[in-house]
Design a protein around this motif. Sequence first.
Motif, PDB file in Angstrom:
ATOM      1  N   GLU A 286     -54.803   3.492  80.798  1.00  0.00           N
ATOM      2  CA  GLU A 286     -54.226   3.862  79.496  1.00  0.00           C
ATOM      3  C   GLU A 286     -55.316   4.268  78.509  1.00  0.00           C
ATOM      4  O   GLU A 286     -56.460   3.840  78.631  1.00  0.00           O
ATOM      5  CB  GLU A 286     -53.419   2.686  78.927  1.00  0.00           C
ATOM      6  N   LEU A 287     -54.912   5.099  77.538  1.00  0.00           N
ATOM      7  CA  LEU A 287     -55.859   5.626  76.551  1.00  0.00           C
ATOM      8  C   LEU A 287     -55.409   5.224  75.151  1.00  0.00           C
ATOM      9  O   LEU A 287     -54.211   5.231  74.863  1.00  0.00           O
ATOM     10  CB  LEU A 287     -55.902   7.150  76.650  1.00  0.00           C
TER      11      LEU A 287
ATOM     12  N   ALA B 197     -54.805  14.210  76.431  1.00  0.00           N
ATOM     13  CA  ALA B 197     -54.853  12.813  76.877  1.00  0.00           C
ATOM     14  C   ALA B 197     -53.615  12.469  77.702  1.00  0.00           C
ATOM     15  O   ALA B 197     -53.700  11.787  78.721  1.00  0.00           O
ATOM     16  CB  ALA B 197     -54.966  11.877  75.682  1.00  0.00           C
TER      17      ALA B 197
ATOM     18  N   THR C 237     -50.658   7.002  76.357  1.00  0.00           N
ATOM     19  CA  THR C 237     -51.568   7.134  75.221  1.00  0.00           C
ATOM     20  C   THR C 237     -50.988   6.460  73.984  1.00  0.00           C
ATOM     21  O   THR C 237     -49.801   6.601  73.701  1.00  0.00           O
ATOM     22  CB  THR C 237     -51.790   8.643  74.950  1.00  0.00           C
TER      23      THR C 237
END
Lengths: 294, 324
Positions: free
Chosen positions: A71-72, A92, A98
């Motif tokens: 995950e970002l 992303a 995200t």
Amino acid sequence: MPSIEASKATSPRVALRSLDTLWFQVAGTVCNLACTHCFVSSSPTNRTHEFLSLEAILPYLEEAVILGVKELYFTGGEPFLNPEMETILERALRVGPTTVLTNGLLLDPERCRRLSRLAEKTDYSLDFRVSMDGYSPETNDPIRGEGTFERILRGVSNLVEAGLNPVITVTEVYEDNGSASGKERFFELLRDLGVAKPRLKVLPVFQIGAEAERSGAYEAWQRLRDSDTLDEGWSHLQCSSCRMVTDQGVWVCPILVNEPRGKMGQALADTLEPFALEHPACWTCHVYGVSCKT
Amino acid sequence: MSDAESGKLTTHRGMATWGERLVPLEKFRQATTSLGRRLSDDERRAEQRDFLGRERDATPVESPYSRVVVFGGVYNNHLALEAVLDAAHKHGAEAVYCLGDLGGFGPSPEKVWPLLLEGDVRTLQGNYEASLATGREDCNCGYTDPRDNHFATLSYRYTSEHCSSDFKRWMGDLPLRRRIRVGQRELLLVHGSPRQINEFLFHSTSPVSFLEVLLNQESCDGLLCTHTGLHWHRRLPSGRDVVNVGVIGRPANDGQPGVWYAMLEARDGDLGVELLPLEYDHVSLAREMLQQGLPQEFIDTIRHGWWTTCLEILPARERAKSRY
């Protein structure tokens, strides 16, 4: 305060198990607010870390894919001050789920509609966290700035109107914020606003940056020692599964970006080794079981 | 705006925050430039390789099958368990696997045990079994919302109090992972994730690159898991499959009372993955739950298919599709 050098010898070290969470200090320390509890002291003039450009972010995303990122997260400062923010989010979301941490002030209806279209287009979750520190102007505004309570609620409404349901992130600047009744008051506030499925996250304060001025810095005893190591190790700490990218390289976590010794390297591959938990803020993460992620 | 506030907005002009101090920006930048590692490209590749490398576990691979049925999350739902065993028989499945979470939510926990034994169901330990067998106080789902916690505690206590110690001991002996071969493919079976019994693998938060690395590390051609309560299937660019088989204990938060399970079969060297809906006598189950004094919130879920509790765990995308 004792020097970091002095405590380094006895500090436990935490290994990176996997790179699950990759953070980006996408707005640097630049913010349209100057909250009195901000652990990175973000403000309109704080250029300790600068904006991250899309061009600077792309190689990190490529490397994160190789490392199996899960995950970002994007934070600042205020992410939506970064003029490339929406393009960055689009890129992303090709990599993974995200989340954006925002103060909600720049969430006008049009932007929220664009973000909603972005969220619908992808396979992965696009999530927002909107910060708020009290359930009334009287409690929130002394921390976040005059008039912000109303503006935050407007931002939240705009998101909800566009079909996006943010997580309201509250810090324990007031002890009551984290109690069951405190949480219920935030839930009520959100329901009154028309949020059918209110979501909430409560975080403790870190006594660094602006917060150190507001409520005092850490005491010398607030340090982790080797003897604090739990049987199950340090997997409850986010630094066992995260790194943070700023315009100046890769840091261990989102909390220590204003501490040069929190910097571990230039590329992600430079930062896969263990990190010594020598900073007093590491004590807060351990004692309160903090995880910056949602 | 107060003086103090306007002061805050400008104090950083040309200055950086370094811990508790304000220092000239240049000083901070110089300090960070010289800190941290800066490896060569070759060194970086070697670091990545070392970091990602894992030794293969010793789990034996169970005999080659051409068709199996796999399900998760029984949650005391003995009627759905009977229905899925019937379905497996009709499909001609050579083996039936359960990925754990036998208790919680539904009525009369002891009823599922004989069904599992008679049906020769090869069962994994879920976090529920791990908690019950070790005498933990909760189900270890990690809820923070007081409402979710209230209901989670309630159903955990009910299950714990109505489970015999023999059943709990049996749960404690269940394996944490299994490997099976379906046709040419070797599949790893786990409860949450290969890394952690209570890790949630949701569709919207399990990206392709994460799953590819996970499967590389486990040296398998596919991964089957449960724990989230929601079923999904992702075929990876490498051609391997990740399947969350869902749960048979409660509906998939989709407004339908039916539940879901998975069937896997060998198809010309490839793996066929089917996620299948299962109808069962949910009206009788709701009646039993009522008789057992279980919360109306749980009964509503069984009747109408929408989750009323444990919603906190859902990622943004899955929550958006949820009624509550």
